[in-house]
Design an enzyme around this catalytic site. Structure first.
Site, PDB file in Angstrom:
ATOM      1  N   HIS A 151      -2.826  -0.578  -2.548  1.00 50.13           N
ATOM      2  CA  HIS A 151      -3.581  -1.420  -3.540  1.00 50.13           C
ATOM      3  C   HIS A 151      -3.284  -1.446  -5.093  1.00 50.13           C
ATOM      4  CE1 HIS A 151      -7.048  -2.006  -0.456  1.00 50.13           C
ATOM      5  NE2 HIS A 151      -6.241  -2.884  -0.255  1.00 50.13           N
ATOM      6  N   ARG A 185      -9.731  -2.267  10.061  1.00 47.44           N
ATOM      7  CA  ARG A 185      -9.015  -0.861  10.174  1.00 47.44           C
ATOM      8  C   ARG A 185     -10.222   0.123   9.844  1.00 47.44           C
ATOM      9  NH1 ARG A 185      -5.069  -1.789   5.111  1.00 47.44           N
ATOM     10  NH2 ARG A 185      -5.612  -3.971   5.226  1.00 47.44           N
TER      11      ARG A 185
END
Ligand code: ADP
Length: 397
Positions: free
Chosen positions: A182, A242
């Site tokens: 990210h 996830r």
């Protein structure tokens, strides 16, 4: 219109794109759109700079486009809407993993593309699709320069101790270490944070990127010093599908007692866990927050609990905290989740401002609060456009 930079973010079943006109200091958005369901029932939607729907198309079920077909359809749409004076000067791509070597945006050639394949096993959900888009365009339009912008680059400032796993050194040396992801989102937030909170920009901040993928990044003086994502993008917080941090012993149990092999476990931890797995309903936070099903509430509770735990851990790594920043789909839009996270961070000195939070911020801590809290929209695409322009002009991105 002029020189255009096209930013692409290719996922397993989607192709997101933003068309920028390369003008002045900040490239301006011309169009922003996406292909979804490219392997099943493709849909295409694009909005113009005013946010109005400029084009929409659906393909019948059983007519998958694949990445190649989506790129083809994108260029076909471009031919229709762009004028003869428009010229695509570059394409910028989000590439999830750049390993230790690719620490800055890079103009891609065939050799580099091959090299980036090495990281496919480290980011199986993203990397192959990111690279597929570059390869397709290189074949189709070899004259267009392409720039890879890595989600790992921002984290190369993480000190060695925060990168290491407690494994025998030979594994660390061969690259089994925490990379963090990210990074394009965190880099954007770091670039605008001084305009919101000068003290936090010089001090210690935790940015919470809460979208389908979710992570926290600890920054000192706007540099990453720790990230909850690690060797792969499945570590850390609970995410849409996830699982986040998992006792490694669970893997052994799944293999020994449940007869699962690596591929089955990969599917389990990347695609069937997280909010989806715990709720059994959806990976979408909006659905869970409005569901009366107690399993939805339990999934949300675990999502917030994991953030609370990791927030404490990163605050300890920073030796204190000046600000928390919320960003991405859930962080920017979900007042109830921000409220729950902020309430759990009161022990760190946060005085939460409920009204400001309901209004969407940007500051959601009360006047005089020792720890500040902010809502700041991220813009990974702009970061990629800026990097692409810089990489091509020879300046470091
Ligand atoms: P991606 O990682 O795919 O870019 P996003 O940053 O778009 O993901 O975030 C998607 C998540 O944001 C989804 O879980 C979605 O439910 C959530 N989200 C978007 N808007 C809201 C909202 N108003 N309230 C709660 N969650 C929201």
């Amino acid at each position: 219109m002029g020189d255009l930079i096209v930013v692409l973010n290719a996922g397993s079943s989607s192709l997101k794109f933003t068309v920028y006109v390369d003008q002045g200091e900040k490239p301006g958005v011309l169009y922003d759109g996406q292909f979804e369901g490219i392997l099943t029932e493709p849909r295409f939607k694009v909005k113009d700079s005013a946010g109005q729907v400029a084009a929409e198309k659906k393909w019948p079920p059983g007519k998958p486009l694949g990445h190649e077909g989506a790129v083809e359809a994108l260029f076909a749409w471009g031919r229709d809407v762009l004028s003869s004076t428009d010229r695509i000067v570059a394409m910028g791509h989000r590439v999830v993993h750049g390993g230790l070597e690719y620490t800055r945006p890079t103009v891609v050639n065939a050799h580099i593309l091959g090299d980036l394949e090495r990281f496919v096993p480290l980011a199986p959900l993203h990397q192959p699709h990111n690279l597929a888009a570059i390869r397709i365009i290189a074949k189709r339009n070899p004259a267009i320069p392409q720039v890879a912008c890595f989600d790992t680059s921002f984290h190369t400032t993480i000190p060695a101790v925060a990168q290491a796993f407690a494994l025998p050194r030979k594994f660390t040396e061969q690259g089994v270490r925490r990379y963090g992801f990210h990074g394009l989102s965190y880099e954007y937030i770091a670039s605008v944070l001084p305009g919101y909170d000068a003290k936090a920009a010089e001090g210690r901040t935790i940015v919470a990127h809460l979208g389908n993928g979710a992570s926290l990044c600890a920054m000192k003086g706007l540099k990453s010093v720790a990230c909850t994502l690690g060797f792969t993008a499945v570590e850390g917080l609970m995410m849409g599908t996830r699982c986040g941090a998992l006792d490694p012993g669970v893997m052994l149990y799944l293999m020994d007692e449940c007869g699962m092999d690596a591929r089955a476990i990969e599917k389990l931890i990347y695609q069937e866990s997280g909010l989806l797995g715990v709720s059994g309903i959806s990976s979408d936070m909006r659905t869970l927050l409005t569901s009366p099903d107690p399993r939805a509430a339990e999934a949300v509770e675990l999502f917030v609990y994991r953030i609370t735990r990791e927030l404490g851990s990163l605050a300890a790594a920073l030796g204190g905290l000046d600000a928390i920043v919320f960003t991405a789909g859930i962080g920017e839009n979900s007042a109830p989740i921000r409220k729950r996270v902020c309430r759990s961070a009161e022990w760190l000195g946060l005085q939460f401002d409920e009204k400001a939070n309901e209004a969407g911020g940007p500051c959601i801590s009360r006047e005089g609060s020792r720890l500040k809290a902010w809502v700041i929209p991220t813009d990974e695409e702009l970061m990629i456009a800026l990097h692409t322009r810089q990489a091509l002009s020879g300046k470091a991105g």
